[in-house]
Enzyme design. Structure first.
Site, PDB file in Angstrom:
ATOM      1  N   ASP A  55       0.862  -1.186   0.000  1.00 12.78           N
ATOM      2  CA  ASP A  55       0.000   0.000   0.000  1.00 12.78           C
ATOM      3  C   ASP A  55       0.894   1.230   0.000  1.00 12.78           C
ATOM      4  O   ASP A  55       2.129   1.109   0.026  1.00 12.78           O
ATOM      5  CB  ASP A  55      -0.952  -0.015   1.215  1.00 12.78           C
ATOM      6  N   HIS A 130      -3.592   2.864  -4.653  1.00 18.19           N
ATOM      7  CA  HIS A 130      -2.892   2.451  -3.428  1.00 18.19           C
ATOM      8  C   HIS A 130      -1.541   1.824  -3.781  1.00 18.19           C
ATOM      9  O   HIS A 130      -1.159   0.783  -3.229  1.00 18.19           O
ATOM     10  CB  HIS A 130      -3.744   1.467  -2.620  1.00 18.19           C
ATOM     11  N   GLU A 195     -10.593   2.081  -4.229  1.00 16.87           N
ATOM     12  CA  GLU A 195     -10.326   3.506  -4.057  1.00 16.87           C
ATOM     13  C   GLU A 195      -9.302   4.088  -5.030  1.00 16.87           C
ATOM     14  O   GLU A 195      -8.517   4.956  -4.648  1.00 16.87           O
ATOM     15  CB  GLU A 195      -9.851   3.772  -2.622  1.00 16.87           C
ATOM     16  N   ASP A 288     -10.822  -2.088  12.761  1.00 16.03           N
ATOM     17  CA  ASP A 288     -10.020  -0.903  13.102  1.00 16.03           C
ATOM     18  C   ASP A 288     -10.908   0.193  13.687  1.00 16.03           C
ATOM     19  O   ASP A 288     -10.402   1.209  14.152  1.00 16.03           O
ATOM     20  CB  ASP A 288      -9.249  -0.380  11.877  1.00 16.03           C
ATOM     21  N   TRP A 336      -7.136  -2.698   9.460  1.00 11.57           N
ATOM     22  CA  TRP A 336      -6.288  -1.681   8.817  1.00 11.57           C
ATOM     23  C   TRP A 336      -5.491  -1.001   9.924  1.00 11.57           C
ATOM     24  O   TRP A 336      -6.015  -0.768  11.014  1.00 11.57           O
ATOM     25  CB  TRP A 336      -7.153  -0.667   8.066  1.00 11.57           C
ATOM     26  N   THR A 337      -4.232  -0.652   9.615  1.00 16.63           N
ATOM     27  CA  THR A 337      -3.352  -0.332  10.750  1.00 16.63           C
ATOM     28  C   THR A 337      -2.831   1.108  10.789  1.00 16.63           C
ATOM     29  O   THR A 337      -1.799   1.371  11.385  1.00 16.63           O
ATOM     30  CB  THR A 337      -2.170  -1.328  10.781  1.00 16.63           C
TER      31      THR A 337
HETATM   32  C1  ACM Z   1     -10.762  -0.638   1.901  1.00 17.55           C
HETATM   33  O1  ACM Z   1     -11.112  -0.522   3.096  1.00 17.55           O
HETATM   34  N1  ACM Z   1     -10.259   0.399   1.255  1.00 17.55           N
HETATM   35  C2  ACM Z   1     -10.911  -1.886   1.178  1.00 17.55           C
END
Ligand code: ACM
Ligand code: ZN
Length: 612
Positions: A55, A130, A195, A288, A336-337
């Site tokens: 990412d 990303h 995205e 998260d 997600w971090t």
């Molecule tokens: C995502 O949370 N952008 C897949």
């Protein structure tokens, strides 16, 4: 010595995809922790580890053909002391020292470790968006060709993107995927797809030439072209492609599996097109998000997802037919971090919500029971402690629930929380509870308007904000409601008795106490049970212009002894502009001069169309 009784267990999971995801780009986690994460997955009889390896904040997998991916793209300048979304770019000459990556030997070791525990690893390599970290070393595959830097924090919109008009881009990606495919035995490869900001595609000569040449309608169809081309390659290697639900835009690749994260709609659309689906909507699966009141929690990205909400998840939408339902492979929790810099916090955010999700995915819906779950969790917490797993005990918020007992003809209030056998302290005299206050044992009888306050203390420490609710004791409590027009099912408030249960909604319209009508007028009849003297009647309405919630044009009350002929009509007009901003509450009150009545009809005229 521990005696264990002999038992025979015959069991099987409902879903084949019982997954946990981990983003190792926003923060890198060492190999030893990845193994522990796999242990936790296996411990809960989950079977998929979705490894988000690349990412904007760092590339994490060694690719032999492109060594700069790990020499350069795995490292960023250290801005850990700055807020995620306000991190300053690298200074001239500053070394990128923060990050890390997994060597191919590490990956092999982890894959074997997972296999031994019946966990399948799905690698994710993000494209076409990303992907800005890649262009810090290989800018020639982006639209602008400009060298970027690995972002030390938030990057939005993430406009750097792979050039879809350049065939060399595809050679580069295919080289990478070839090495990735070699390392992971899973039949799936996840290619991201979420995205992607397409501003650069609009400006790029090569991308626009591709659009014209292939007669594509727009940049969405260019994305579809991109994903389809990658899918062809993936299939040629005997693998299946997975992408986030954005891959539906511009047309789905023929055999793609869709991971539905922006709600369930993407997954539903894909299943209706006979594609396999993994459900992970933000509202149930984003671990998260905060799991309890943010004031009492370490910083998180936002959102609000309690343990109980995860437990209530049903991955299979009712709107699908039986054939389509077979395409729902299962679900997964996503971690997600951005706000999770170390392993202990990963554990804290993932557990126990993954315990709830594990049960959702394993057990038949009819065998799931929240009260049984939290009781079993009480034992399970000891197991987690023994395994040195750092977990959050969940939300200590106390719910104050009104209930009319029609046999005892009395109003009672129940206090409840997600915490098993919590000691709930409460007051009914509007003072704040303390550790000398009464401890809740059974429903509290209420016979006058009362302010109820409740909270939980553990070891003398207040665990979450004091919950507070005012019960307005009025003559319709315990009455019956007949809806001539039903409220919208999406906005039921507390259900049928919501308008007369004695509780008013707050200025947070999502507090669960507001009932909503979408386009329809409100039209209902309250039966007080017997002829009753009434001095005035009042109903509260809510307006939040920005959220398309409006006051009615007017509210009309009428009264009847027999429920058929209604008299003494009173109309209260709205006098507040529909465009007035804020979170507004208005009581529409009518004085009726000591009427005697059994039935009261309330009509509220919907404005029907949002003001332009
Ligand atoms: C995502 O949370 N952008 C897949
Ligand atoms: Zn381009």
């Amino acid at each position: 010595e521990i005696p264990i009784p002999c038992v025979k267990i015959k069991d099987k999971p409902v879903y084949s995809w019982r997954g946990m995801h981990l983003d190792v780009s926003r923060h890198f986690f060492p190999k030893e922790f990845i193994k522990k994460y796999i242990d936790i997955i296996a411990m809960h009889k989950m079977n998929i580890f979705h490894w988000h390896l690349t990412d904007d904040n760092g590339w994490r997998i060694e690719i032999k053909k492109y060594p700069k991916l790990t020499d350069i793209c795995a490292w960023r300048v250290n801005r850990e002391s700055e807020p995620w979304n306000e991190r300053t770019p690298p200074r001239k000459g500053e070394k990128a020292t923060y990050g890390g990556y997994y060597t191919q030997e590490d990956i092999k070791e982890i894959v074997k470790y997972a296999e031994d525990r019946f966990v399948e690893i799905i690698p994710e390599i993000e494209m076409p968006g990303h992907s800005s970290e890649i262009f810090a070393a290989y800018p020639e595959y982006s639209c602008t060709g400009k060298k970027t830097y690995v972002k030390p924090g938030g990057y939005w919109p993430n406009s750097d993107i792979f050039c879809a008009g350049n065939d060399k881009t595809f050679d580069f990606i295919e080289d990478i995927l070839s090495e990735v495919i070699q390392l992971f035995p899973s039949k799936y490869i996840h290619i991201g797809g979420d995205e992607a900001d397409k501003t650069q595609w609009k400006k790029c000569k090569k991308c626009q030439t591709r659009i014209k040449k292939l007669h594509l309608k727009d940049e969405n169809e260019l994305q579809s072209y991109f994903i389809k081309r990658i899918e062809k390659f993936v299939i040629s290697k005997n693998k299946k492609l997975i992408g986030w639900d954005e891959i539906l835009e511009g047309g789905l690749a023929p055999e793609a599996t869709v991971m539905s994260w922006r709600g369930m709609h993407g997954g539903i659309a894909a299943a209706k097109k006979n594609h396999d689906v993994i459900m992970c909507p933000g509202t149930y699966c984003y671990f998260d998000h905060y799991q309890a009141d943010p004031e009492f929690q370490p910083i998180a990205i936002g959102g609000f997802l309690t343990l109980k909400k995860v437990y209530s998840f049903d991955p299979t939408p009712k709107s699908l037919n039986d054939e389509e339902k077979k395409h729902i492979l299962g679900a997964q929790g996503n971690v997600w971090t951005e706000y999770i810099p170390n392993p202990k916090k990963v554990e804290y955010m993932a557990v126990p919500r993954m315990c709830a999700l594990a049960e959702v995915l394993w057990s038949d819906k009819k065998n799931r029971n929240w009260n049984s779950f939290i009781k079993r969790m009480d034992t399970h917490y000891k197991r987690l402690r023994n395994h040195n797993i750092n977990f959050c005990k969940g939300s200590y918020k106390v719910d104050i629930i009104p209930e009319y007992d029609s046999i005892k003809k009395s109003m009672f209030v129940t206090l409840n929380s997600e915490i098993y056998k919590a000691k709930i302290y409460f007051t009914t005299d509007s003072t704040n509870p303390n550790i000398d206050s009464e401890i809740y044992k059974k429903p509290i009888k209420i016979n006058k308007s009362t302010i109820i306050k409740a909270c939980i203390f553990e070891e003398n420490k207040l665990k979450e904000k004091v919950s507070e609710k005012k019960l307005i004791f009025h003559k319709a409590i315990g009455g019956k409601i007949k809806y001539l027009v039903k409220y919208n099912d999406k906005y039921p408030g507390k259900g049928i008795t919501n308008p007369i249960d004695g509780f008013k909604g707050s200025d947070n319209y999502r507090d669960g106490y507001w009932q909503g009508y979408k386009g329809d007028d409100m039209d209902l009849i309250i039966d007080l049970g017997e002829i009753t003297p009434v001095k005035y009647i009042s109903a509260s309405f809510f307006q939040r212009q920005k959220s398309w919630i409006f006051f009615p044009l007017y509210v009309e009350y009428s009264f009847s002894d027999d429920g058929k002929i209604f008299n003494n009509k009173k109309t209260i007009k709205n006098n507040i502009p529909l465009k007035k901003e804020g979170y507004l509450i208005k009581d529409f009150t009518a004085n009726v001069d000591k009427i005697k009545t059994r039935y009261i009809c309330i009509k509220a005229k919907n404005i029907n169309k949002c003001p332009g």
